[in-house]
Motif scaffolding. Structure first.
Motif, PDB file in Angstrom:
ATOM      1  N   LEU A 154     -39.003   6.824  47.908  1.00 26.13           N
ATOM      2  CA  LEU A 154     -39.245   8.220  47.556  1.00 26.13           C
ATOM      3  C   LEU A 154     -39.999   8.855  48.720  1.00 26.13           C
ATOM      4  O   LEU A 154     -40.990   8.293  49.204  1.00 26.13           O
ATOM      5  N   SER A 155     -39.541  10.015  49.139  1.00 29.34           N
ATOM      6  CA  SER A 155     -40.205  10.728  50.224  1.00 29.34           C
ATOM      7  C   SER A 155     -40.710  12.067  49.706  1.00 29.34           C
ATOM      8  O   SER A 155     -39.958  12.819  49.067  1.00 29.34           O
ATOM      9  N   VAL A 156     -41.982  12.368  49.967  1.00 29.00           N
ATOM     10  CA  VAL A 156     -42.617  13.567  49.422  1.00 29.00           C
ATOM     11  C   VAL A 156     -43.446  14.229  50.521  1.00 29.00           C
ATOM     12  O   VAL A 156     -44.023  13.538  51.374  1.00 29.00           O
ATOM     13  N   GLU A 162     -46.711  16.101  51.945  1.00 29.70           N
ATOM     14  CA  GLU A 162     -48.143  16.089  51.654  1.00 29.70           C
ATOM     15  C   GLU A 162     -48.525  17.300  50.800  1.00 29.70           C
ATOM     16  O   GLU A 162     -48.068  18.418  51.044  1.00 29.70           O
ATOM     17  N   GLY A 163     -49.355  17.082  49.787  1.00 28.37           N
ATOM     18  CA  GLY A 163     -49.822  18.155  48.920  1.00 28.37           C
ATOM     19  C   GLY A 163     -48.955  18.365  47.685  1.00 28.37           C
ATOM     20  O   GLY A 163     -49.399  18.982  46.719  1.00 28.37           O
ATOM     21  N   ARG A 164     -47.731  17.816  47.717  1.00 28.73           N
ATOM     22  CA  ARG A 164     -46.841  17.987  46.566  1.00 28.73           C
ATOM     23  C   ARG A 164     -47.042  16.831  45.583  1.00 28.73           C
ATOM     24  O   ARG A 164     -47.800  15.889  45.831  1.00 28.73           O
ATOM     25  N   ILE A 165     -46.320  16.883  44.475  1.00 31.62           N
ATOM     26  CA  ILE A 165     -46.431  15.839  43.466  1.00 31.62           C
ATOM     27  C   ILE A 165     -45.458  14.704  43.773  1.00 31.62           C
ATOM     28  O   ILE A 165     -44.331  14.929  44.185  1.00 31.62           O
ATOM     29  N   SER A 166     -45.935  13.478  43.604  1.00 30.20           N
ATOM     30  CA  SER A 166     -45.064  12.296  43.664  1.00 30.20           C
ATOM     31  C   SER A 166     -44.904  11.786  42.243  1.00 30.20           C
ATOM     32  O   SER A 166     -45.898  11.639  41.517  1.00 30.20           O
ATOM     33  N   ILE A 167     -43.666  11.527  41.860  1.00 32.06           N
ATOM     34  CA  ILE A 167     -43.393  10.979  40.529  1.00 32.06           C
ATOM     35  C   ILE A 167     -42.615   9.687  40.692  1.00 32.06           C
ATOM     36  O   ILE A 167     -41.501   9.690  41.219  1.00 32.06           O
ATOM     37  N   GLN A 175     -51.035  12.393  49.310  1.00 30.55           N
ATOM     38  CA  GLN A 175     -51.667  12.343  50.621  1.00 30.55           C
ATOM     39  C   GLN A 175     -50.969  11.282  51.475  1.00 30.55           C
ATOM     40  O   GLN A 175     -50.438  10.311  50.932  1.00 30.55           O
ATOM     41  N   PRO A 176     -50.984  11.444  52.796  1.00 32.37           N
ATOM     42  CA  PRO A 176     -50.322  10.444  53.654  1.00 32.37           C
ATOM     43  C   PRO A 176     -50.825   9.022  53.402  1.00 32.37           C
ATOM     44  O   PRO A 176     -50.059   8.066  53.489  1.00 32.37           O
ATOM     45  N   GLY A 177     -52.097   8.869  53.065  1.00 33.28           N
ATOM     46  CA  GLY A 177     -52.656   7.553  52.764  1.00 33.28           C
ATOM     47  C   GLY A 177     -52.099   6.916  51.514  1.00 33.28           C
ATOM     48  O   GLY A 177     -52.309   5.727  51.263  1.00 33.28           O
ATOM     49  N   ASP A 178     -51.357   7.708  50.716  1.00 31.76           N
ATOM     50  CA  ASP A 178     -50.721   7.158  49.516  1.00 31.76           C
ATOM     51  C   ASP A 178     -49.438   6.405  49.860  1.00 31.76           C
ATOM     52  O   ASP A 178     -48.857   5.748  48.998  1.00 31.76           O
ATOM     53  N   SER A 179     -48.993   6.522  51.099  1.00 31.24           N
ATOM     54  CA  SER A 179     -47.753   5.855  51.506  1.00 31.24           C
ATOM     55  C   SER A 179     -47.918   4.342  51.378  1.00 31.24           C
ATOM     56  O   SER A 179     -48.787   3.743  52.009  1.00 31.24           O
ATOM     57  N   LEU A 205     -43.105   4.619  48.608  1.00 35.25           N
ATOM     58  CA  LEU A 205     -43.441   6.044  48.691  1.00 35.25           C
ATOM     59  C   LEU A 205     -43.851   6.379  50.116  1.00 35.25           C
ATOM     60  O   LEU A 205     -44.689   5.692  50.707  1.00 35.25           O
ATOM     61  N   MET A 206     -43.236   7.421  50.637  1.00 38.26           N
ATOM     62  CA  MET A 206     -43.608   7.918  51.965  1.00 38.26           C
ATOM     63  C   MET A 206     -44.058   9.363  51.813  1.00 38.26           C
ATOM     64  O   MET A 206     -43.276  10.205  51.349  1.00 38.26           O
ATOM     65  N   VAL A 207     -45.302   9.626  52.156  1.00 41.12           N
ATOM     66  CA  VAL A 207     -45.837  10.984  52.072  1.00 41.12           C
ATOM     67  C   VAL A 207     -45.922  11.536  53.494  1.00 41.12           C
ATOM     68  O   VAL A 207     -46.654  11.017  54.337  1.00 41.12           O
ATOM     69  N   LYS A 208     -45.153  12.593  53.729  1.00 42.00           N
ATOM     70  CA  LYS A 208     -45.072  13.155  55.079  1.00 42.00           C
ATOM     71  C   LYS A 208     -46.129  14.230  55.285  1.00 42.00           C
ATOM     72  O   LYS A 208     -46.288  15.095  54.423  1.00 42.00           O
ATOM     73  N   PRO A 209     -46.815  14.191  56.430  1.00 40.49           N
ATOM     74  CA  PRO A 209     -47.835  15.219  56.697  1.00 40.49           C
ATOM     75  C   PRO A 209     -47.201  16.605  56.850  1.00 40.49           C
ATOM     76  O   PRO A 209     -46.040  16.727  57.219  1.00 40.49           O
TER      77      PRO A 209
END
Lengths: 112, 116
Positions: B11-13, B15-20, B81-85, B112-116
């Protein structure tokens, strides 16, 4: 403090060697576990100890021999392993009537 | 037979948005559900859990929802947050008999990949 400590972090052993993985927790947990995890796979349960007695053995080959010397320590003795046994071995513990299982950092085992 | 499934391997999201992150299970004997986060070369770190008697549990940015009738749970991370990756594992637990403790069954994990 929810710490489970595993040693060594990395181990390379030959197929004829005998080695041991060690695990320690001081949370007073009476359930302790060994899991095995291969790359890109979820952890797979190997053994469960409750009150220092082996309660679950998930049909693990006898070349893996667990031992629980006391309520804080859990060992996994390794003998005559195969290269396919190379994996991350995770120790975990939980309070007997609690539901959260806490994992250690794991021991990376490579069998050559 | 896979009793706990995470159907999305990644899952790619932003930064600042919701990850589900979603998880389905088949065994009605499961009575406790957990989410673990895992970085490469480390053991799984416990994140949040929920008992089968509840339908929601919240801890800071993390909320877990349980729908027992659908045998489905989800983890919401807001804001991401990017650290959630990391790889997130859903796990289901059932209380064993004879004081044998609890046993976890893991899903296959979602990266999960959280992009800055």
């Amino acid at each position: 403090d929810t710490e489970v400590t595993q040693t060594p972090k990395h181990l390379v052993m030959g197929m004829t060697n005998k080695k041991s993985l060690k695990c320690e927790q001081h949370m007073g947990h009476r359930a302790m576990y060994w899991y095995k995890q291969k790359a890109k796979k979820p952890p797979e349960l190997m053994f469960v100890y409750s009150y220092e007695k082996l309660s679950i053995n998930e049909s693990v080959p006898s070349r893996f021999s667990p031992e629980c010397p006391n309520s804080s320590l859990l060992n996994l003795h390794l003998h005559a392993l195969q290269p396919e046994d190379s994996a991350l071995y995770l120790c975990a513990s939980a309070a007997m009537f609690g539901n959260t299982i806490y994992f250690g950092e794991g021991s990376w085992l490579t069998v050559v | 037979d896979q009793q706990v499934k995470q159907n999305s391997p990644s899952l790619s999201v932003q930064e600042g948005r919701i990850s589900i992150l979603n998880c389905d299970y088949t065994n009605s004997m499961f009575d406790y559900f957990l989410w673990y986060k895992k970085y490469p070369a480390e053991g799984p770190t416990f994140l949040i859990s929920i008992s089968s008697i509840k339908d929601k549990n919240e801890d800071g940015r993390f909320t877990v929802f349980l729908n027992k009738s659908a045998k489905h749970l989800s983890l919401h991370i807001v804001p991401s947050q990017p650290g959630d990756s990391a790889v997130y594992f859903c796990a289901a637990s059932r209380t064993l008999y004879n004081n044998a403790g609890n046993m976890l069954t893991f899903g296959g994990g979602t990266r999960l990949m959280v992009k800055p």
